[in-house]
Design a protein around this motif. Structure first.
Motif, PDB file in Angstrom:
ATOM      1  N   GLN A  73      45.693  47.840  38.165  1.00 27.59           N
ATOM      2  CA  GLN A  73      46.066  49.148  38.135  1.00 27.59           C
ATOM      3  C   GLN A  73      47.384  49.060  39.082  1.00 27.59           C
ATOM      4  O   GLN A  73      47.546  48.548  39.601  1.00 27.59           O
ATOM      5  N   ASP A  74      48.147  50.867  39.091  1.00 31.16           N
ATOM      6  CA  ASP A  74      49.267  50.559  39.841  1.00 31.16           C
ATOM      7  C   ASP A  74      47.808  50.413  41.845  1.00 31.16           C
ATOM      8  O   ASP A  74      47.673  51.251  42.190  1.00 31.16           O
ATOM      9  N   GLY A  75      48.754  49.350  42.024  1.00 31.15           N
ATOM     10  CA  GLY A  75      48.459  49.694  43.344  1.00 31.15           C
ATOM     11  C   GLY A  75      46.940  48.474  43.937  1.00 31.15           C
ATOM     12  O   GLY A  75      46.826  48.725  44.916  1.00 31.15           O
ATOM     13  N   GLU A  76      46.766  48.145  42.239  1.00 29.10           N
ATOM     14  CA  GLU A  76      45.239  47.282  42.691  1.00 29.10           C
ATOM     15  C   GLU A  76      44.644  45.725  41.697  1.00 29.10           C
ATOM     16  O   GLU A  76      45.437  46.797  40.640  1.00 29.10           O
ATOM     17  N   VAL A  77      44.388  45.887  42.577  1.00 34.11           N
ATOM     18  CA  VAL A  77      43.542  44.493  41.380  1.00 34.11           C
ATOM     19  C   VAL A  77      42.744  43.761  41.149  1.00 34.11           C
ATOM     20  O   VAL A  77      41.954  44.334  42.329  1.00 34.11           O
ATOM     21  N   SER A  78      41.569  43.949  39.911  1.00 35.39           N
ATOM     22  CA  SER A  78      40.369  43.645  40.308  1.00 35.39           C
ATOM     23  C   SER A  78      39.126  42.487  39.503  1.00 35.39           C
ATOM     24  O   SER A  78      40.567  42.554  38.527  1.00 35.39           O
ATOM     25  N   CYS A  79      38.543  42.097  39.592  1.00 38.55           N
ATOM     26  CA  CYS A  79      37.408  41.792  38.249  1.00 38.55           C
ATOM     27  C   CYS A  79      36.137  41.985  38.002  1.00 38.55           C
ATOM     28  O   CYS A  79      35.432  42.460  39.158  1.00 38.55           O
ATOM     29  N   VAL A  80      36.271  41.546  37.076  1.00 36.05           N
ATOM     30  CA  VAL A  80      34.998  42.056  36.929  1.00 36.05           C
ATOM     31  C   VAL A  80      34.056  41.658  35.656  1.00 36.05           C
ATOM     32  O   VAL A  80      34.868  40.159  35.298  1.00 36.05           O
ATOM     33  N   ASP A  81      32.658  41.113  36.380  1.00 34.91           N
ATOM     34  CA  ASP A  81      31.529  39.983  35.720  1.00 34.91           C
ATOM     35  C   ASP A  81      31.362  40.539  34.624  1.00 34.91           C
ATOM     36  O   ASP A  81      31.522  41.516  33.839  1.00 34.91           O
ATOM     37  N   THR A  82      30.794  39.529  33.846  1.00 34.00           N
ATOM     38  CA  THR A  82      29.655  40.267  32.322  1.00 34.00           C
ATOM     39  C   THR A  82      29.192  40.682  32.593  1.00 34.00           C
ATOM     40  O   THR A  82      28.718  41.568  30.559  1.00 34.00           O
ATOM     41  N   THR A  83      28.612  41.458  33.072  1.00 35.73           N
ATOM     42  CA  THR A  83      27.864  43.029  33.309  1.00 35.73           C
ATOM     43  C   THR A  83      28.586  43.949  33.356  1.00 35.73           C
ATOM     44  O   THR A  83      27.944  45.668  33.198  1.00 35.73           O
ATOM     45  N   GLY A  84      29.813  44.261  33.881  1.00 33.84           N
ATOM     46  CA  GLY A  84      30.367  45.283  34.236  1.00 33.84           C
ATOM     47  C   GLY A  84      30.901  45.605  34.990  1.00 33.84           C
ATOM     48  O   GLY A  84      31.241  46.592  36.103  1.00 33.84           O
ATOM     49  N   ARG A  85      30.374  44.516  36.331  1.00 30.66           N
ATOM     50  CA  ARG A  85      29.803  45.470  37.803  1.00 30.66           C
ATOM     51  C   ARG A  85      31.695  44.815  37.954  1.00 30.66           C
ATOM     52  O   ARG A  85      31.754  43.220  37.947  1.00 30.66           O
ATOM     53  N   VAL A  86      31.794  45.261  39.176  1.00 28.70           N
ATOM     54  CA  VAL A  86      33.168  45.155  39.635  1.00 28.70           C
ATOM     55  C   VAL A  86      32.995  43.805  41.131  1.00 28.70           C
ATOM     56  O   VAL A  86      32.266  44.826  41.556  1.00 28.70           O
ATOM     57  N   ARG A  87      32.738  42.741  40.818  1.00 30.40           N
ATOM     58  CA  ARG A  87      32.570  41.460  42.110  1.00 30.40           C
ATOM     59  C   ARG A  87      34.061  42.062  42.954  1.00 30.40           C
ATOM     60  O   ARG A  87      33.557  41.810  43.999  1.00 30.40           O
ATOM     61  N   TRP A  88      35.282  42.074  42.759  1.00 28.34           N
ATOM     62  CA  TRP A  88      35.895  42.277  44.044  1.00 28.34           C
ATOM     63  C   TRP A  88      37.214  42.631  43.356  1.00 28.34           C
ATOM     64  O   TRP A  88      37.398  43.649  42.397  1.00 28.34           O
ATOM     65  N   ARG A  89      37.367  44.165  44.047  1.00 22.42           N
ATOM     66  CA  ARG A  89      39.259  44.656  44.614  1.00 22.42           C
ATOM     67  C   ARG A  89      40.474  43.977  45.538  1.00 22.42           C
ATOM     68  O   ARG A  89      39.247  44.016  46.383  1.00 22.42           O
ATOM     69  N   GLN A  90      41.345  44.311  44.788  1.00 29.40           N
ATOM     70  CA  GLN A  90      42.610  43.682  45.508  1.00 29.40           C
ATOM     71  C   GLN A  90      43.469  44.518  45.808  1.00 29.40           C
ATOM     72  O   GLN A  90      44.361  44.819  44.513  1.00 29.40           O
ATOM     73  N   PRO A  91      44.033  45.264  46.379  1.00 28.42           N
ATOM     74  CA  PRO A  91      45.261  46.151  47.151  1.00 28.42           C
ATOM     75  C   PRO A  91      46.618  45.137  46.680  1.00 28.42           C
ATOM     76  O   PRO A  91      46.316  43.638  47.133  1.00 28.42           O
ATOM     77  N   CYS A  92      47.379  46.141  46.425  1.00 34.76           N
ATOM     78  CA  CYS A  92      48.636  45.203  46.269  1.00 34.76           C
ATOM     79  C   CYS A  92      49.703  45.834  45.517  1.00 34.76           C
ATOM     80  O   CYS A  92      49.566  47.177  45.641  1.00 34.76           O
ATOM     81  N   PRO A  93      51.065  45.662  46.424  1.00 35.58           N
ATOM     82  CA  PRO A  93      52.394  46.543  46.634  1.00 35.58           C
ATOM     83  C   PRO A  93      52.782  46.935  45.187  1.00 35.58           C
ATOM     84  O   PRO A  93      54.285  47.240  45.277  1.00 35.58           O
ATOM     85  N   GLY A  94      52.389  46.874  44.164  1.00 35.13           N
ATOM     86  CA  GLY A  94      52.297  46.979  42.782  1.00 35.13           C
ATOM     87  C   GLY A  94      52.230  47.372  41.900  1.00 35.13           C
ATOM     88  O   GLY A  94      51.091  47.423  42.414  1.00 35.13           O
TER      89      GLY A  94
END
Length: 271
Positions: free
Chosen positions: A38-59
């Protein structure tokens, strides 16, 4: 290449505004994990729907490619830059989202072992680079376009030149290129890959099949486009349960915001 055949089962035209909007859902899936943007962010979600990490990005993330514990995310810039709206390409660790390298490129594909190819076109650049899992360049080619992994690395080139010099090619080690058929459209859409490795390429309104050996054949002349009008058309190819869905979106030559969508339904018949 076997002789694939198609039959046109339906053809429609619709007038209106330009169809827009990105497909919803994750940018990439692998082993039950999903990479979202999404705007300004990359994230990763596992099989349970839990967000494993979020990483800001400049685009604004537009695509992600996963390989052996690495994820390469291409982005659009929020601001107009020397490369237009091209944002950085971020190589991240898939386990925790930590940055590995910041690269530059518009299109990418995942290879094995955490390796990727990343390409860029414009301002005198027409290039593809192979990066290892740390982001180091290990090979490069003077080619760029839609990447197809399998049967080596093939490229449906898109060079934006008129007349175009784009071809379907295979990239070989050491910067070497095996050249296949010349294309008519400088901006062909992403191809479809059939089970035997044949590529279906929508080339200026003509559906072509390009085999593993870069041999090619015309399957259907849907709406052949003259050279002077090709810049007004944008095409897509999509597999369906029945075969293929092909569209050409035509921009009106004089009326802003006026578009015509040409849509075909095709049956696809194996050799």
């Amino acid at each position: 290449m076997g002789t694939w055949r198609v039959t046109v089962t339906d053809h429609r035209r619709e007038h209106g505004g330009r169809p827009q909007g990105r497909p919803e859902g994750p940018l990439a899936r692998r082993d039950g994990w999903e990479v979202h943007g999404q705007d300004g962010e990359v994230s990763c979600v596992d099989t349970t729907g839990r967000v494993r990490w979020r990483q800001p990005c400049p685009g604004r993330p537009n695509a992600a490619h996963v390989s052996s514990g690495r994820v390469l995310v291409t982005t659009d810039s929020f601001e107009y830059t020397a490369w237009g709206h091209l944002g950085p390409a971020l190589l991240l660790d898939l386990a925790d989202g930590s940055p590995v390298a910041e690269l530059r490129g518009e299109r990418a594909a995942a290879l094995g072992g955490g390796r990727f190819v990343l390409g860029l076109e414009g301002y005198g650049t027409f290039a593809t680079w192979a990066h290892d899992r740390d982001g180091t360049v290990v090979d490069s080619w003077r080619s760029y376009g839609h990447y197809v992994v399998g049967s080596g690395l093939r490229v449906v080139e898109t060079d934006r030149r008129h007349p175009t010099g784009s071809r379907v090619v295979r990239l070989l080690p050491g910067g070497r290129i095996e050249r296949g058929p010349l294309l008519a459209d400088p901006q062909a859409p992403a191809p479809l890959v059939l089970p035997d490795g044949t590529l279906l390429v929508l080339d200026a309104g003509v559906l072509r099949a390009v085999g593993r050996g870069l041999d090619d054949a015309v399957l259907a002349e849907l709406r052949p486009l003259a050279a002077e009008e090709r810049h007004r058309f944008t095409g897509t190819l999509r597999r369906t349960a029945e075969g293929l869905a092909v569209t050409l979106v035509e921009r009106h030559p004089t009326r802003m915001g006026d578009y015509t969508t040409h849509a075909w339904t095709l049956g696809l018949h194996a050799p």
